[in-house]
Design an enzyme around this catalytic site. Structure first.
Site, mmCIF file in Angstrom:
data_model
loop_
_atom_site.group_PDB
_atom_site.id
_atom_site.type_symbol
_atom_site.label_atom_id
_atom_site.label_comp_id
_atom_site.label_asym_id
_atom_site.label_seq_id
_atom_site.Cartn_x
_atom_site.Cartn_y
_atom_site.Cartn_z
ATOM 1 N N GLY A 68 0.796 -1.218 0.000
ATOM 2 C CA GLY A 68 0.000 0.000 0.000
ATOM 3 C C GLY A 68 0.829 1.269 0.000
ATOM 4 N N THR A 69 1.925 1.289 0.741
ATOM 5 C CA THR A 69 2.763 2.486 0.792
ATOM 6 C C THR A 69 3.332 2.806 -0.582
ATOM 7 O OG1 THR A 69 3.325 2.191 3.124
ATOM 8 C CG2 THR A 69 4.849 3.491 1.793
ATOM 9 N N GLN A 172 -7.751 -0.426 3.618
ATOM 10 C CA GLN A 172 -8.607 -0.991 4.661
ATOM 11 C C GLN A 172 -9.979 -1.431 4.138
ATOM 12 O OE1 GLN A 172 -7.836 -1.576 7.861
ATOM 13 N NE2 GLN A 172 -5.792 -0.681 7.788
ATOM 14 N N GLY A 193 -1.894 -6.566 0.230
ATOM 15 C CA GLY A 193 -2.348 -7.939 0.419
ATOM 16 C C GLY A 193 -2.566 -8.356 1.854
ATOM 17 N N HIS A 194 -1.726 -7.900 2.774
ATOM 18 C CA HIS A 194 -1.797 -8.429 4.138
ATOM 19 C C HIS A 194 -2.959 -7.856 4.939
ATOM 20 C CE1 HIS A 194 -0.023 -5.020 6.588
ATOM 21 N NE2 HIS A 194 0.292 -4.630 5.361
ATOM 22 N N CYS A 319 4.511 7.502 20.659
ATOM 23 C CA CYS A 319 5.429 8.130 21.609
ATOM 24 C C CYS A 319 6.439 8.968 20.832
ATOM 25 C CB CYS A 319 6.148 7.048 22.419
ATOM 26 S SG CYS A 319 7.135 7.682 23.771
#
Length: 373
Positions: A68-69, A172, A193-194, A319
């Site tokens: 996706g990135t 998503q 895919g994941h 964080c």
């Protein structure tokens, strides 16, 4: 009790089985000319047709990527590199989109209180700027699960920036939305895919017509019609196509099943505790998303207790420089910083059971009570 499917979903066993032969005996490079290479190329072509069927597009509009990135970066940076101009996106986008837009000195527009793009703000930007060449708006938010009305966004983009490519990060979406209802409204679309039972490290970029004339980020071998060079991940591509087709077939029943489980999980928690905020009303989000904010606690401590009790979840904060900072999504939605500090994202998927959500609700309630004491 794995409740982090929005981060990654366990592979479907059938997708693993489909992948394995291409990690062993069918090992050839599909770009070759001998018979073993031709067999691998045929398998990739068959997978491409399968994906095109789910997207309701032409096989030539399907580009296999590394995830996706890469798809998001290619759609935004590749379009700007070819056409010039400016990219625009909402403030609640995944960082793969936000960082691409910011890298290209683009414009980030405000969102509504449920995390969707503010259409008036988008329209204002498009009226003011005549150099917008790409607009990217996600289909389903990865943190809070909000579903965007892409048809409404497309109407604004087509009316005010007809020259712009309209891209959506749909990473998503496959488990919750029929992608055949998404692709008619966009020029480009990214998948990974994941997120739907396939492997990591493989994805899809759909690009239609003139939108496919972007500058490729990867050059060299000329694979994927010169749009994405590099040796094909044959096994990953086969498994992705299998998982996508399986998800498409099972979606209606799974969406109904998981909506009931999500409601039970959230109701079990909110019915037992005060000071709990359901971040987005359920009618505006996907069935597998349970996102809550707890008053009076910090989610870092909550996640530690949940992990100790065997519940895998995540937080909508990171964080930074030693201080807990609210998620950029929650900040864009206008959620108070102190409330956002207690955010918890639980996301359900195809392996989630009734026992998982019943036990998870008990663990979350106990952990919050302990922290408040």
């Amino acid at each position: 009790m794995y409740l982090d499917h929005a981060a990654t979903t366990p592979m479907h066993p059938e997708a693993v089985a489909a992948m394995l032969p291409y990690l062993g005996e069918h090992f050839a490079n599909p770009s070759g000319s001998h018979r073993f290479a031709r067999e691998a190329r045929t398998a990739v072509d068959d997978a491409r047709e399968c994906v095109a069927g789910v997207l309701h597009c032409a096989p030539g509009e399907v580009i296999f990527t590394g995830g996706g990135t890469e798809g998001d970066n290619t759609a935004i940076l590749g379009t700007i590199a070819r056409r010039g101009g400016t990219a625009v996106c909402p403030a609640t986008e995944h960082h793969a989109v936000l960082a691409s837009v910011e890298h290209g000195h683009g414009v980030v527009v405000p969102t509504t209180s449920i995390g969707t793009v503010d259409l008036d703000a988008l329209a204002s930007v498009l009226r003011a700027r005549h150099d917008v060449t790409v607009v990217s708006v996600m289909a389903v938010n990865n943190e809070v699960g909000t579903v965007t009305d892409l048809a409404a966004v497309a109407e604004v983009v087509r009316a005010l920036a007809p020259q712009a490519v309209f891209h959506t990060d749909a990473v998503q979406s496959p488990c919750w939305l029929d992608l055949r209802t998404v692709t008619p409204h966009v020029d480009m679309l990214s998948l990974s895919g994941h997120k739907f039972g396939g492997p990591k490290g493989v994805g899809v970029l759909f690009a239609r017509g003139a939108a496919a004339a972007f500058e490729p980020l990867l050059v060299g071998g000329g694979q994927e019609r010169e749009r994405r060079s590099g040796t094909h991940n044959v096994g990953g591509i086969i498994a992705l196509a299998d998982a996508l087709a399986r998800t498409d077939d099972e979606r209606p029943a799974e969406r109904e099943r998981l909506a009931a489980l999500r409601d039970s999980l959230v109701d079990g928690i909110t019915g037992s505790l005060d000071g709990v905020h359901e971040t987005v009303p359920r009618e505006h989000k996907v069935a597998g998303s349970a996102h809550l904010c707890f008053e009076g606690i910090e989610n870092e401590a909550l996640l530690f207790l949940l992990d100790e009790a065997g519940v895998c979840a995540s937080a909508a904060s990171a964080c930074a420089a030693g201080a807990m900072e609210p998620s950029h999504v929650l900040a864009a939605m206008g959620i108070d910083r102190t409330v956002a500090a207690g955010a918890l994202r639980m996301s359900l998927g195809h392996t989630t059971t009734r026992d998982d959500v019943d036990r998870a609700a008990e663990v979350v309630v106990d952990a919050v009570r302990k922290l408040r004491r």
